[in-house]
Design an enzyme around this catalytic site. Sequence first.
Site, short mmCIF file in Angstrom:
data_model
loop_
_atom_site.label_atom_id
_atom_site.label_comp_id
_atom_site.label_asym_id
_atom_site.label_seq_id
_atom_site.Cartn_x
_atom_site.Cartn_y
_atom_site.Cartn_z
N TYR A 36 0.85 -1.19 0.00
CA TYR A 36 0.00 0.00 0.00
C TYR A 36 0.89 1.24 0.00
CZ TYR A 36 -3.77 -3.22 1.33
OH TYR A 36 -4.67 -4.25 1.38
N PRO B 29 -15.83 -4.46 1.09
CA PRO B 29 -17.03 -4.96 1.79
C PRO B 29 -18.32 -4.24 1.43
CG PRO B 29 -15.83 -3.47 3.21
CD PRO B 29 -15.00 -3.60 1.95
N LEU B 30 -18.26 -3.22 0.56
CA LEU B 30 -19.46 -2.46 0.23
C LEU B 30 -19.94 -2.80 -1.17
CD1 LEU B 30 -18.30 0.99 1.63
CD2 LEU B 30 -19.66 -0.77 2.78
N GLY C 206 -20.82 -2.58 -4.77
CA GLY C 206 -20.31 -1.63 -5.75
C GLY C 206 -20.88 -1.85 -7.13
#
Length: 291
Positions: A65, A211-212, A214
């Site tokens: 990241y 986790p959402l 989309g």
Amino acid sequence: MATSPSPATTFRLGGDLTINRMGYGAMRITGDGIWGPPQDHDEAIRVLQRAVELGINFIDTADSYGPNVSEELIAEALHPYKSGLIIGTKGGLLRTGPNQWPIDASPKHLREALEGSLQRLKLDKIDLYQLHRVDPEVPFEQTLEFLQQVQEEGLVKHIGLSEVTVEQIQQAQQYVKVVSVQNMYSVDNRKWEAELNFCEKNGMAFIPWYPLAGGNEEALNKLTKIGQKYNASKQQVALSWLLHRSPNILLIPGTSKVKHLEENVQAASLALTLDDMAELENLGGGSSDAE
């Protein structure tokens, strides 16, 4: 209207680390394409510090990241670490540019990645070290032997895997105790349902990334409709659904804004009804290329 049973607020990772199930994923405190530093360095620091203030004691990151940026910011914001704060990081991906994620799970690369993570995070031991991807170019046994070795060396306390099948988890268990699985999963993407069920049956944490919902219009509409009943956002409903779905799920929603972080944390107190859960249960499909 019957309320679904209140989900447990904590999970015992590996049998000895108590984790609050609402955690924080530190991928988004980097630049565009998960590349370079964040646009607002000070806000990124505030997000990390506010997360701990709100009771989050599990932060998920990775050497890739930034690369390196997320881990460096975590140490800058939070070291020396509060007692009980658990930082999980990952290794096994290279970065060649924004949104580019070549895989390298060779022991040589993983050794460099792990040593770098320890240095950047200012730790002597990683509480949870996760293999970011199984490398099709490297025999899985070699990767697993490396993970076994660094655990025996005391550099890693617990070991997890990401984007793996039940069969791969079982193979890994011949070498190490697998305590967590981090696979893409959401209310509208159930590709890894069998893996979630396997984790629940075997006492492993399941950590959904992305986790959402989309892009799935049906899912977004249902989440919005349910959220209106509780003055909650569709994102908060999606997170609450995951907490209700399985007691083994640990959430790591990511954000670079304090306001958004606080909204995500509030999802843990959202009590969905059995009817809400039933309405959302039949959603499925959908995917993302997000890393």
